[in-house]
Design an enzyme around this catalytic site. Sequence first.
Site, PDB file in Angstrom:
ATOM      1  N   GLY A  17      -7.934  -5.646  -4.674  1.00  0.00           N
ATOM      2  CA  GLY A  17      -6.753  -4.795  -4.633  1.00  0.00           C
ATOM      3  C   GLY A  17      -5.750  -5.253  -5.663  1.00  0.00           C
ATOM      4  O   GLY A  17      -5.765  -4.820  -6.816  1.00  0.00           O
ATOM      5  N   GLU A  52       3.958   4.659 -12.836  1.00  0.00           N
ATOM      6  CA  GLU A  52       3.648   4.797 -11.406  1.00  0.00           C
ATOM      7  C   GLU A  52       4.687   4.064 -10.563  1.00  0.00           C
ATOM      8  O   GLU A  52       5.146   4.582  -9.539  1.00  0.00           O
ATOM      9  CB  GLU A  52       2.264   4.232 -11.107  1.00  0.00           C
ATOM     10  CG  GLU A  52       1.916   4.293  -9.623  1.00  0.00           C
ATOM     11  CD  GLU A  52       0.640   3.553  -9.258  1.00  0.00           C
ATOM     12  OE1 GLU A  52       0.240   3.609  -8.075  1.00  0.00           O
ATOM     13  OE2 GLU A  52       0.035   2.905 -10.142  1.00  0.00           O
ATOM     14  N   THR A  61      -6.152   7.805  -3.035  1.00  0.00           N
ATOM     15  CA  THR A  61      -5.370   8.990  -2.689  1.00  0.00           C
ATOM     16  C   THR A  61      -5.994  10.220  -3.340  1.00  0.00           C
ATOM     17  O   THR A  61      -6.360  10.189  -4.516  1.00  0.00           O
ATOM     18  CB  THR A  61      -3.919   8.824  -3.157  1.00  0.00           C
ATOM     19  OG1 THR A  61      -3.374   7.642  -2.574  1.00  0.00           O
ATOM     20  CG2 THR A  61      -3.067  10.009  -2.754  1.00  0.00           C
ATOM     21  N   GLU A  92       4.530  -9.089  -3.309  1.00  0.00           N
ATOM     22  CA  GLU A  92       4.151 -10.411  -3.804  1.00  0.00           C
ATOM     23  C   GLU A  92       3.693 -10.359  -5.262  1.00  0.00           C
ATOM     24  O   GLU A  92       3.984 -11.270  -6.054  1.00  0.00           O
ATOM     25  CB  GLU A  92       3.054 -11.007  -2.909  1.00  0.00           C
ATOM     26  CG  GLU A  92       3.499 -11.321  -1.481  1.00  0.00           C
ATOM     27  CD  GLU A  92       3.638 -10.086  -0.594  1.00  0.00           C
ATOM     28  OE1 GLU A  92       4.270 -10.210   0.476  1.00  0.00           O
ATOM     29  OE2 GLU A  92       3.118  -9.003  -0.961  1.00  0.00           O
TER      30      GLU A  92
END
Length: 433
Positions: A172, A289, A201, A415
């Site tokens: 990820g 984004e 998505t 993070e």
Amino acid sequence: MLSLARRAISSSSSSSQTSLLRKLSTCTVPVGGHSSNYFDLFNPSEEHAALRSMLRTFVEREVEPQALAHNRNETFNTELFQRLGSQMGILGLTVDEQYGGSGFQDASAVAIVHEELSASDPAFCLSYLAHSVLFTHNLSINGNHEQKLKYLPDVCSGVKVSGMCMSEPDAGTDVLGMSTTARHDEGNDTFVLNGRKMWITNGTIDGVSTGDLFLVYARTGPNRADLTQFVVEKGMPGFSLGQKIEDKCGMRASMTAELVFEDVVLPRANVVGAVNQATLCMMRNLEIERIALAAMSLGIAKRCIEDMNSYAQARKAFGKQLFEFGQIQKNVTESYAQYMAGRSYVYNVARNIELNCAGNGLDADGVKLFCGDMAKTVADRAIQTMGGYGYVGEYVVERLWRDSKLLEIGGGTNESHHKNMMRDLRRTVNKID
């Protein structure tokens, strides 16, 4: 030919309508009026102000009434989404008009659309972001003329729904650790794609098949950064829906899926950009984004402030209106101040970046980091202010609170922003101008 969005805006160019657009500005008029060099950060041109006004009307009339039902049913409103292209002309917001887009070549327009949509339905807006920013804008910047002619008109009109595939079940935030591969078949000059992509998505629209078009990142060389992006189309042999992700905390009206690629043969024509050079494309698109995601946080915060402010004026307790209590004043006023701080940060960054350039990572990370936490905090205050009414689904703030959490995870975790910003600050900043 002017795009639909441009046509709608140009039709408001008479002097009386121009005056009206200026009155619609979200900035308040200072005592004594504007100076001759007044600049509206949030609507940097009359076209931007008209875009916001046009979209706000559409959201109030069309988006708001359907939001709760689609959230409860975890369904995607395909018909309404398509109208963002056919009626509003904003599915290709940053795309050149020759490819069917609206031709807004700036990030301020991107921020405006995402803020306004998210004030009503962040999940619907998230699907818009995946389509208009992650696929459509990306291809318009990095694709060649033939690819733009082939794919952009249908995604700009809403005929096809698109997305982007980067994250994987085991990769990820560590995106360069992806394991999806595209092996070059030299004899046929094709690429054979294998792997799985997760949390996509628009990965499915109907829950049983894939979405229409995707930009897929895959490993094509031995080095960690040897990535290439490809256009993958619905129906290609070996491309399938792994699963629709059900029962999410928030963003429930936006479809999320796992997609599977098993020996998908891709012709050379489906390679976007240069082979092994997609890392730069990825980083560049992540910047816009993150500005869009930060603007989504603004929309959530704005709506929560409006709703708790209205509730505090309508509700009475102990013989007083709720807004007379200091605790409620603190919730409303601190939320407004933090929203305006985030809003100013987002639109200042947006007006200073070039969409076709990289190198804005520090503040693209910064706006998303600040606004994501801000929106969740404001939504939490709204629920607290409204008490039991804020806690139930009939009142919008409960849904916005759930939706806000994703904006601290998707598009880069908090993070990762800490890590990226500290890296950039160490490298480039000694004194802040």
